[in-house]
Design a protein around this motif. Structure first.
Motif, PDB file in Angstrom:
ATOM      1  N   THR A   1       6.814  -9.239  -9.341  1.00 61.97           N
ATOM      2  CA  THR A   1       8.209  -9.445  -8.937  1.00 61.97           C
ATOM      3  C   THR A   1       8.376  -9.354  -7.430  1.00 61.97           C
ATOM      4  O   THR A   1       9.279  -9.975  -6.862  1.00 61.97           O
ATOM      5  CB  THR A   1       9.127  -8.402  -9.599  1.00 61.97           C
ATOM      6  N   THR A   2       7.517  -8.596  -6.780  1.00 58.08           N
ATOM      7  CA  THR A   2       7.569  -8.458  -5.326  1.00 58.08           C
ATOM      8  C   THR A   2       7.390  -9.806  -4.639  1.00 58.08           C
ATOM      9  O   THR A   2       8.041 -10.090  -3.628  1.00 58.08           O
ATOM     10  CB  THR A   2       6.468  -7.480  -4.870  1.00 58.08           C
ATOM     11  N   PHE A   3       6.514 -10.634  -5.181  1.00 56.69           N
ATOM     12  CA  PHE A   3       6.205 -11.922  -4.553  1.00 56.69           C
ATOM     13  C   PHE A   3       7.158 -13.022  -4.995  1.00 56.69           C
ATOM     14  O   PHE A   3       7.337 -14.019  -4.303  1.00 56.69           O
ATOM     15  CB  PHE A   3       4.756 -12.299  -4.848  1.00 56.69           C
ATOM     16  N   LYS A   4       7.797 -12.825  -6.166  1.00 54.10           N
ATOM     17  CA  LYS A   4       8.779 -13.803  -6.657  1.00 54.10           C
ATOM     18  C   LYS A   4      10.173 -13.524  -6.123  1.00 54.10           C
ATOM     19  O   LYS A   4      11.018 -14.418  -6.104  1.00 54.10           O
ATOM     20  CB  LYS A   4       8.833 -13.773  -8.193  1.00 54.10           C
ATOM     21  N   GLY A   5      10.436 -12.270  -5.728  1.00 56.80           N
ATOM     22  CA  GLY A   5      11.796 -11.904  -5.368  1.00 56.80           C
ATOM     23  C   GLY A   5      12.726 -11.943  -6.567  1.00 56.80           C
ATOM     24  O   GLY A   5      13.851 -12.429  -6.493  1.00 56.80           O
ATOM     25  N   SER A   6      12.273 -11.401  -7.669  1.00 63.64           N
ATOM     26  CA  SER A   6      13.037 -11.473  -8.916  1.00 63.64           C
ATOM     27  C   SER A   6      14.415 -10.830  -8.767  1.00 63.64           C
ATOM     28  O   SER A   6      14.540  -9.738  -8.199  1.00 63.64           O
ATOM     29  CB  SER A   6      12.272 -10.778 -10.035  1.00 63.64           C
ATOM     30  N   PRO A   7      15.468 -11.474  -9.283  1.00 63.09           N
ATOM     31  CA  PRO A   7      16.815 -10.914  -9.188  1.00 63.09           C
ATOM     32  C   PRO A   7      17.089  -9.862 -10.255  1.00 63.09           C
ATOM     33  O   PRO A   7      16.338  -9.724 -11.225  1.00 63.09           O
ATOM     34  CB  PRO A   7      17.707 -12.144  -9.411  1.00 63.09           C
ATOM     35  N   LEU A   8      18.160  -9.117 -10.052  1.00 69.50           N
ATOM     36  CA  LEU A   8      18.733  -8.182 -11.028  1.00 69.50           C
ATOM     37  C   LEU A   8      17.929  -6.900 -11.223  1.00 69.50           C
ATOM     38  O   LEU A   8      18.234  -6.102 -12.102  1.00 69.50           O
ATOM     39  CB  LEU A   8      18.968  -8.871 -12.382  1.00 69.50           C
ATOM     40  N   LEU A   9      16.922  -6.703 -10.411  1.00 76.24           N
ATOM     41  CA  LEU A   9      16.151  -5.449 -10.419  1.00 76.24           C
ATOM     42  C   LEU A   9      15.791  -5.090  -8.978  1.00 76.24           C
ATOM     43  O   LEU A   9      14.630  -4.794  -8.672  1.00 76.24           O
ATOM     44  CB  LEU A   9      14.877  -5.593 -11.251  1.00 76.24           C
ATOM     45  N   ALA A  10      16.775  -5.112  -8.097  1.00 80.97           N
ATOM     46  CA  ALA A  10      16.498  -4.979  -6.662  1.00 80.97           C
ATOM     47  C   ALA A  10      15.755  -3.691  -6.331  1.00 80.97           C
ATOM     48  O   ALA A  10      14.848  -3.688  -5.488  1.00 80.97           O
ATOM     49  CB  ALA A  10      17.799  -5.051  -5.867  1.00 80.97           C
ATOM     50  N   HIS A  11      16.139  -2.598  -6.977  1.00 85.62           N
ATOM     51  CA  HIS A  11      15.481  -1.319  -6.665  1.00 85.62           C
ATOM     52  C   HIS A  11      14.033  -1.319  -7.118  1.00 85.62           C
ATOM     53  O   HIS A  11      13.143  -0.862  -6.390  1.00 85.62           O
ATOM     54  CB  HIS A  11      16.239  -0.145  -7.260  1.00 85.62           C
ATOM     55  N   TYR A  12      13.764  -1.860  -8.292  1.00 90.62           N
ATOM     56  CA  TYR A  12      12.385  -1.921  -8.779  1.00 90.62           C
ATOM     57  C   TYR A  12      11.532  -2.847  -7.916  1.00 90.62           C
ATOM     58  O   TYR A  12      10.413  -2.482  -7.520  1.00 90.62           O
ATOM     59  CB  TYR A  12      12.366  -2.403 -10.232  1.00 90.62           C
ATOM     60  N   VAL A  13      12.060  -4.023  -7.596  1.00 90.48           N
ATOM     61  CA  VAL A  13      11.307  -4.977  -6.773  1.00 90.48           C
ATOM     62  C   VAL A  13      11.014  -4.373  -5.404  1.00 90.48           C
ATOM     63  O   VAL A  13       9.891  -4.478  -4.887  1.00 90.48           O
ATOM     64  CB  VAL A  13      12.085  -6.306  -6.644  1.00 90.48           C
ATOM     65  N   ALA A  14      12.013  -3.720  -4.806  1.00 89.99           N
ATOM     66  CA  ALA A  14      11.809  -3.098  -3.496  1.00 89.99           C
ATOM     67  C   ALA A  14      10.773  -1.985  -3.570  1.00 89.99           C
ATOM     68  O   ALA A  14       9.926  -1.837  -2.680  1.00 89.99           O
ATOM     69  CB  ALA A  14      13.134  -2.546  -2.969  1.00 89.99           C
ATOM     70  N   SER A  15      10.799  -1.207  -4.649  1.00 95.12           N
ATOM     71  CA  SER A  15       9.837  -0.106  -4.775  1.00 95.12           C
ATOM     72  C   SER A  15       8.417  -0.630  -4.902  1.00 95.12           C
ATOM     73  O   SER A  15       7.475  -0.061  -4.336  1.00 95.12           O
ATOM     74  CB  SER A  15      10.190   0.773  -5.985  1.00 95.12           C
ATOM     75  N   LYS A  16       8.242  -1.735  -5.622  1.00 99.46           N
ATOM     76  CA  LYS A  16       6.897  -2.272  -5.804  1.00 99.46           C
ATOM     77  C   LYS A  16       6.432  -3.035  -4.565  1.00 99.46           C
ATOM     78  O   LYS A  16       5.222  -3.137  -4.308  1.00 99.46           O
ATOM     79  CB  LYS A  16       6.857  -3.149  -7.050  1.00 99.46           C
ATOM     80  N   GLY A  17       7.371  -3.553  -3.771  1.00 97.13           N
ATOM     81  CA  GLY A  17       6.994  -4.099  -2.465  1.00 97.13           C
ATOM     82  C   GLY A  17       6.488  -3.001  -1.543  1.00 97.13           C
ATOM     83  O   GLY A  17       5.539  -3.197  -0.776  1.00 97.13           O
ATOM     84  N   ALA A  18       7.101  -1.823  -1.652  1.00 96.39           N
ATOM     85  CA  ALA A  18       6.649  -0.688  -0.846  1.00 96.39           C
ATOM     86  C   ALA A  18       5.224  -0.287  -1.203  1.00 96.39           C
ATOM     87  O   ALA A  18       4.455   0.162  -0.335  1.00 96.39           O
ATOM     88  CB  ALA A  18       7.591   0.497  -1.044  1.00 96.39           C
ATOM     89  N   ILE A  19       4.838  -0.453  -2.465  1.00 94.44           N
ATOM     90  CA  ILE A  19       3.471  -0.126  -2.871  1.00 94.44           C
ATOM     91  C   ILE A  19       2.457  -1.032  -2.174  1.00 94.44           C
ATOM     92  O   ILE A  19       1.368  -0.583  -1.790  1.00 94.44           O
ATOM     93  CB  ILE A  19       3.326  -0.222  -4.406  1.00 94.44           C
ATOM     94  N   VAL A  20       2.802  -2.304  -1.992  1.00 95.84           N
ATOM     95  CA  VAL A  20       1.902  -3.207  -1.261  1.00 95.84           C
ATOM     96  C   VAL A  20       1.720  -2.707   0.176  1.00 95.84           C
ATOM     97  O   VAL A  20       0.596  -2.626   0.688  1.00 95.84           O
ATOM     98  CB  VAL A  20       2.446  -4.652  -1.264  1.00 95.84           C
ATOM     99  N   GLY A  21       2.823  -2.342   0.827  1.00 92.34           N
ATOM    100  CA  GLY A  21       2.728  -1.833   2.187  1.00 92.34           C
ATOM    101  C   GLY A  21       1.970  -0.529   2.271  1.00 92.34           C
ATOM    102  O   GLY A  21       1.157  -0.319   3.184  1.00 92.34           O
ATOM    103  N   LEU A  22       2.231   0.370   1.336  1.00 93.31           N
ATOM    104  CA  LEU A  22       1.530   1.651   1.310  1.00 93.31           C
ATOM    105  C   LEU A  22       0.035   1.443   1.116  1.00 93.31           C
ATOM    106  O   LEU A  22      -0.797   2.103   1.768  1.00 93.31           O
ATOM    107  CB  LEU A  22       2.093   2.519   0.181  1.00 93.31           C
ATOM    108  N   THR A  23      -0.329   0.531   0.236  1.00 87.67           N
ATOM    109  CA  THR A  23      -1.741   0.236  -0.025  1.00 87.67           C
ATOM    110  C   THR A  23      -2.430  -0.234   1.251  1.00 87.67           C
ATOM    111  O   THR A  23      -3.539   0.214   1.579  1.00 87.67           O
ATOM    112  CB  THR A  23      -1.861  -0.828  -1.134  1.00 87.67           C
ATOM    113  N   ARG A  24      -1.796  -1.110   1.989  1.00 84.49           N
ATOM    114  CA  ARG A  24      -2.394  -1.626   3.225  1.00 84.49           C
ATOM    115  C   ARG A  24      -2.515  -0.539   4.287  1.00 84.49           C
ATOM    116  O   ARG A  24      -3.554  -0.424   4.957  1.00 84.49           O
ATOM    117  CB  ARG A  24      -1.551  -2.794   3.741  1.00 84.49           C
TER     118      ARG A  24
END
Length: 255
Positions: free
Chosen positions: A149-172
């Motif tokens: 969802t991080t790469f799709k920008g899926s709607p209606l779950l903004a908090h979940y998508v943002a949290s999983k985008g943070a995991i990509v940044g944290l991993t790097r």
């Protein structure tokens, strides 16, 4: 256990959120590849332990809360006491199945904070708790769980998508910091996986057909679809990989 996969013989792994669903599949796959496994969750992981032991694998169960540092430190201490070392950490625990899909202005501040606390801070805290043991072992592998969802920008779950985008940044970021310790850290980004919780969720039952239609491989995804990539990242097969995120969603996101 009569098995052909020996790539994790002698290794010890912790899997968070392993009482059910994808976490259970990860724990079973690690045991099947020869690892001794600490199966952790906020509830007793009784069924996961039973399945591993039926296959003659070695495992312990630990109740732990990934947002509570003493709880995490106790989880790691019990793993070391039982198995003597730690080589692999799979950060699977997260809030997802209980979330309702809604426009972002309708998400309460409290729910936003809860998702960020569990999904982002919890992953970070678990890594902190495991770090001394991984260093003591001379290195290891951390597998974080992001989301397609991080790469799709899926709607209606903004908090979940943002949290999983943070995991990509944290991993790097942590890949840079942990490289000198010979600790690799990578992430898996699953698409929608039909766990029992997801199948029981009205929002996902309605959305499933549309999601499957966008896949190059047009079928439901099951937890076992994630285990091959997890074992690759956990083992020496990916020994020169770190900081990477692999999407496993049947070909929706081609990342």
């Amino acid at each position: 256990m009569d098995r052909k996969d020996h790539r994790l013989d002698g290794r010890v792994a912790i899997v968070t959120g392993a009482a059910q669903g994808i976490g259970r599949a990860y724990a079973l796959a690690l045991a099947g590849a020869g690892a001794r496994v600490c199966v952790s969750d906020v509830t007793e992981p009784t069924e996961t332990l039973a399945q591993i032991r039926e296959l003659h694998g070695e495992a312990i169960g630990v109740v732990a809360n990934i947002t509570d540092q003493p709880s995490l430190e106790a989880m790691v201490a019990r793993t070391i006491h039982a198995f003597g070392r730690l080589d692999v950490l799979v950060n699977n625990a997260a809030l997802f199945g209980s979330l309702r899909m809604r426009p972002f202005p309708e998400i309460s501040n409290e729910e936003w904070d809860q998702v960020m606390t569990v999904n982002v801070r919890g992953t970070w805290q678990t890594i902190k708790a495991a770090l001394p043991a991984l260093r003591q072992a001379g290195g290891g592998s951390i597998v974080n769980i992001s989301s397609a969802t991080t790469f799709k920008g899926s709607p209606l779950l903004a908090h979940y998508v943002a949290s999983k985008g943070a995991i990509v940044g944290l991993t790097r970021a942590l890949a840079r910091e942990l490289g000198p310790d010979k600790i690799r850290i990578n992430a898996i980004a699953p698409g929608l996986v039909m766990t029992a919780n997801v199948q029981e969720h009205a929002d996902w039952r309605e959305a499933k057909g549309g999601i499957v239609a966008t896949r190059a491989l047009q079928r439901d995804s099951v937890p076992e679809d994630m285990t091959g990539v997890m074992l690759f990242l956990a083992s020496d097969d990916s020994g020169f990989m770190t900081g990477q995120t692999i999407v496993v969603d049947g070909g929706v996101v081609m990342h």
